[in-house]
Scaffold this active site. Structure first.
Site, PDB file in Angstrom:
ATOM      1  N   ASP A  12     -29.208  19.616  42.389  1.00  0.00           N
ATOM      2  CA  ASP A  12     -30.617  19.542  42.813  1.00  0.00           C
ATOM      3  C   ASP A  12     -31.299  18.311  42.218  1.00  0.00           C
ATOM      4  O   ASP A  12     -31.354  18.160  41.002  1.00  0.00           O
ATOM      5  CB  ASP A  12     -31.374  20.796  42.337  1.00  0.00           C
ATOM      6  CG  ASP A  12     -30.825  22.078  42.948  1.00  0.00           C
ATOM      7  OD1 ASP A  12     -30.697  22.136  44.180  1.00  0.00           O
ATOM      8  OD2 ASP A  12     -30.526  23.024  42.195  1.00  0.00           O
ATOM      9  N   GLY A  47     -33.391  21.615  36.117  1.00  0.00           N
ATOM     10  CA  GLY A  47     -32.135  21.862  35.409  1.00  0.00           C
ATOM     11  C   GLY A  47     -32.085  23.208  34.695  1.00  0.00           C
ATOM     12  O   GLY A  47     -31.064  23.599  34.156  1.00  0.00           O
ATOM     13  N   VAL A  48     -33.205  23.919  34.694  1.00  0.00           N
ATOM     14  CA  VAL A  48     -33.319  25.189  33.972  1.00  0.00           C
ATOM     15  C   VAL A  48     -32.973  26.349  34.919  1.00  0.00           C
ATOM     16  O   VAL A  48     -33.382  26.352  36.083  1.00  0.00           O
ATOM     17  CB  VAL A  48     -34.765  25.339  33.408  1.00  0.00           C
ATOM     18  CG1 VAL A  48     -34.966  26.681  32.754  1.00  0.00           C
ATOM     19  CG2 VAL A  48     -35.058  24.198  32.444  1.00  0.00           C
ATOM     20  N   ARG A  50     -32.664  30.021  36.837  1.00  0.00           N
ATOM     21  CA  ARG A  50     -33.710  30.811  37.509  1.00  0.00           C
ATOM     22  C   ARG A  50     -34.424  31.721  36.510  1.00  0.00           C
ATOM     23  O   ARG A  50     -35.654  31.757  36.441  1.00  0.00           O
ATOM     24  CB  ARG A  50     -33.073  31.630  38.639  1.00  0.00           C
ATOM     25  CG  ARG A  50     -34.049  32.066  39.695  1.00  0.00           C
ATOM     26  CD  ARG A  50     -33.336  32.880  40.772  1.00  0.00           C
ATOM     27  NE  ARG A  50     -32.169  32.190  41.305  1.00  0.00           N
ATOM     28  CZ  ARG A  50     -31.195  32.786  41.990  1.00  0.00           C
ATOM     29  NH1 ARG A  50     -31.248  34.079  42.238  1.00  0.00           N
ATOM     30  NH2 ARG A  50     -30.161  32.093  42.437  1.00  0.00           N
ATOM     31  N   SER A 117     -27.540  25.846  39.453  1.00  0.00           N
ATOM     32  CA  SER A 117     -27.888  26.689  40.604  1.00  0.00           C
ATOM     33  C   SER A 117     -26.780  27.659  41.003  1.00  0.00           C
ATOM     34  O   SER A 117     -25.615  27.282  41.075  1.00  0.00           O
ATOM     35  CB  SER A 117     -28.219  25.811  41.809  1.00  0.00           C
ATOM     36  OG  SER A 117     -28.436  26.619  42.937  1.00  0.00           O
ATOM     37  N   LYS A 118     -27.201  28.897  41.279  1.00  0.00           N
ATOM     38  CA  LYS A 118     -26.253  29.882  41.796  1.00  0.00           C
ATOM     39  C   LYS A 118     -26.081  29.708  43.302  1.00  0.00           C
ATOM     40  O   LYS A 118     -25.294  30.401  43.928  1.00  0.00           O
ATOM     41  CB  LYS A 118     -26.751  31.295  41.463  1.00  0.00           C
ATOM     42  CG  LYS A 118     -26.737  31.564  39.968  1.00  0.00           C
ATOM     43  CD  LYS A 118     -27.076  32.983  39.620  1.00  0.00           C
ATOM     44  CE  LYS A 118     -26.811  33.205  38.129  1.00  0.00           C
ATOM     45  NZ  LYS A 118     -27.220  34.508  37.652  1.00  0.00           N
ATOM     46  N   ASN A 119     -26.843  28.786  43.889  1.00  0.00           N
ATOM     47  CA  ASN A 119     -26.741  28.516  45.328  1.00  0.00           C
ATOM     48  C   ASN A 119     -25.962  27.232  45.606  1.00  0.00           C
ATOM     49  O   ASN A 119     -25.939  26.757  46.743  1.00  0.00           O
ATOM     50  CB  ASN A 119     -28.148  28.379  45.923  1.00  0.00           C
ATOM     51  CG  ASN A 119     -28.958  29.654  45.790  1.00  0.00           C
ATOM     52  OD1 ASN A 119     -28.533  30.702  46.278  1.00  0.00           O
ATOM     53  ND2 ASN A 119     -30.113  29.601  45.145  1.00  0.00           N
ATOM     54  N   LYS A 146     -28.062  24.552  30.646  1.00  0.00           N
ATOM     55  CA  LYS A 146     -28.421  23.255  30.066  1.00  0.00           C
ATOM     56  C   LYS A 146     -29.680  23.481  29.215  1.00  0.00           C
ATOM     57  O   LYS A 146     -30.523  24.273  29.632  1.00  0.00           O
ATOM     58  CB  LYS A 146     -28.709  22.238  31.181  1.00  0.00           C
ATOM     59  CG  LYS A 146     -27.516  22.009  32.104  1.00  0.00           C
ATOM     60  CD  LYS A 146     -27.947  21.234  33.363  1.00  0.00           C
ATOM     61  CE  LYS A 146     -26.796  21.146  34.345  1.00  0.00           C
ATOM     62  NZ  LYS A 146     -27.146  20.483  35.619  1.00  0.00           N
ATOM     63  N   ASP A 171     -30.803  14.397  36.852  1.00  0.00           N
ATOM     64  CA  ASP A 171     -32.228  14.066  36.999  1.00  0.00           C
ATOM     65  C   ASP A 171     -33.096  14.870  36.032  1.00  0.00           C
ATOM     66  O   ASP A 171     -34.309  14.730  36.053  1.00  0.00           O
ATOM     67  CB  ASP A 171     -32.709  14.323  38.435  1.00  0.00           C
ATOM     68  CG  ASP A 171     -32.818  15.805  38.747  1.00  0.00           C
ATOM     69  OD1 ASP A 171     -31.949  16.582  38.299  1.00  0.00           O
ATOM     70  OD2 ASP A 171     -33.783  16.196  39.431  1.00  0.00           O
TER      71      ASP A 171
HETATM   72  C1  BG6 Z   1     -31.192  23.702  38.967  1.00  0.00           C
HETATM   73  C2  BG6 Z   1     -32.595  23.347  39.351  1.00  0.00           C
HETATM   74  O1  BG6 Z   1     -30.302  22.833  39.574  1.00  0.00           O
HETATM   75  O2  BG6 Z   1     -30.876  25.036  39.365  1.00  0.00           O
HETATM   76  C3  BG6 Z   1     -33.577  24.371  38.800  1.00  0.00           C
HETATM   77  O3  BG6 Z   1     -32.920  22.065  38.831  1.00  0.00           O
HETATM   78  C4  BG6 Z   1     -33.155  25.779  39.252  1.00  0.00           C
HETATM   79  O4  BG6 Z   1     -34.867  24.068  39.275  1.00  0.00           O
HETATM   80  C5  BG6 Z   1     -31.719  26.045  38.824  1.00  0.00           C
HETATM   81  O5  BG6 Z   1     -34.007  26.752  38.649  1.00  0.00           O
HETATM   82  C6  BG6 Z   1     -31.226  27.419  39.293  1.00  0.00           C
HETATM   83  O6  BG6 Z   1     -31.148  27.414  40.687  1.00  0.00           O
HETATM   84  P1  BG6 Z   1     -30.915  28.704  41.581  1.00  0.00           P
HETATM   85  O7  BG6 Z   1     -30.582  28.125  42.945  1.00  0.00           O
HETATM   86  O8  BG6 Z   1     -29.774  29.472  40.993  1.00  0.00           O
HETATM   87  O9  BG6 Z   1     -32.172  29.492  41.556  1.00  0.00           O
HETATM   88 MG    MG Z   2     -31.262  18.433  38.881  1.00  0.00          MG
END
Ligand code: BG6
Ligand code: MG
Length: 217
Positions: A12, A47-48, A50, A117-119, A146, A171
Site C-alpha cells: 500500500d 504501515g500499521v 488494522r 495488509s491481510k488483503n 512493523k 512509504d
Molecule cells: C498497510 C497499510 O499496508 O496495511 C495500513 O499501510 C493498513 O494502512 C495495513 O492498516 C493493514 O491492512 P489491511 O488491508 O489488513 O486492513
Molecule cells: Mg505502505
C-alpha cells in the site's frame, strides 16, 4: 559481486495507490464518534496493522470500546475498504513500479512482498502482479507488525537471501524502521520529513529512475 540480491516491496502506497482508500475507510469509522481524522493523523497509520490502527484512532478520539464493538468496527472498516478496492485495476499501479519489477526480474534479482495488509494477495491479483513475487509475506503471516522487522526477515528467509543483501522499498516511517532494524538497505518513498531514518529517499519510483534502481543492485 552484486551489492544486493533481493528487493522487498511494501504494497500500500508503494506498489499501488491504496493508501488513500485506507484513509477514506478509517475516516468513515472515526466520524462515528465525531473524530475528524486528518491526513496528518493518517501518516501515523501507514504501515500499521488494522487492529493497531483502530487502537490509535480510539486513543486519539479518547474513546474506549467493548471488545465486541471494537471487532465490529474492524470488520466494518474492512468491508468499506474492500468496497473501494473492488474495481481496483492495473491503472492504479503506481508510476514506475511495473517497469521496476520488469527490470529487477530481467536482472535476476529476487523479489518479495512485505505488507501489513491481510488483503495483500487479493490486491496483487487484481493488479496482475502476483507472478513477479517469489515470496509474499502479509499481515496473516506475522505476529508482530512493523516497526518489528519480522515481516522483512521472513521475506528474506523465504527467498533464501541474507538480510544485508536486501533492499526494502517503503512509504511508511514504521516500515523504514523495520527495514533498518532488519539490517537491510531502506529506500523511503515520499517526503524526507516523514521518516526518521533511511538510506535513500525518493518521491516515487520514477524519480528513482531505472539508472538509480540499477545502482542499488
Ligand atoms: C498497510 C497499510 O499496508 O496495511 C495500513 O499501510 C493498513 O494502512 C495495513 O492498516 C493493514 O491492512 P489491511 O488491508 O489488513 O486492513
Ligand atoms: Mg505502505
Amino acid at each position: 559481486m552484486k551489492k544486493h540480491l533481493c528487493a522487498l516491496f511494501d504494497l500500500d502506497g508503494v506498489v499501488v495507490d491504496t493508501a488513500k482508500y485506507h484513509y477514506l475507510a478509517w475516516r468513515e469509522i472515526a466520524s462515528k464518534f465525531d473524530f475528524d481524522l486528518t491526513e496528518k493523523d493518517n501518516e501515523q497509520l501507514k504501515g500499521v496493522s488494522r487492529i493497531e490502527s483502530l487502537k490509535l484512532i480510539l486513543e486519539w478520539a479518547n474513546v474506549s470500546l467493548e471488545k465486541e464493538k471494537f471487532n465490529l468496527l474492524l470488520a466494518e472498516k474492512n468491508n468499506t475498504y474492500l468496497g473501494y478496492i473492488e474495481t481496483l485495476g492495473t491503472e492504479e499501479i503506481l508510476p514506475g513500479i511495473k517497469e521496476g519489477l520488469l527490470q529487477l526480474q530481467e536482472n535476476k534479482i529476487k523479489i518479495g512482498l512485505g505488507s501489513a495488509s491481510k488483503n495483500a494477495k487479493i490486491i496483487l491479483d487484481k493488479l496482475e502482479l502476483t507472478s513477479f513475487f517469489g515470496a509474499i509475506i502479509d499481515g496473516n503471516q506475522v505476529e508482530k507488525g512493523k516497526p518489528n522487522p519480522e515481516i522483512f526477515l521472513k521475506g528474506a528467509a523465504a527467498l533464501q537471501v541474507a538480510p544485508e543483501k536486501c533492499v526494502v522499498f517503503e512509504d511508511s516511517a514504521v516500515g523504514i524502521q523495520a527495514a533498518k532494524t532488519a539490517k537491510m538497505t531502506a529506500v523511503a518513498l515520499g517526503i524526507p520529513d516523514s521518516f526518521s531514518q533511511y538510506d535513500y529517499c525518493y518521491t516515487d519510483f520514477t524519480t528513482l529512475t531505472a539508472n538509480g534502481l540499477a545502482q542499488l543492485f
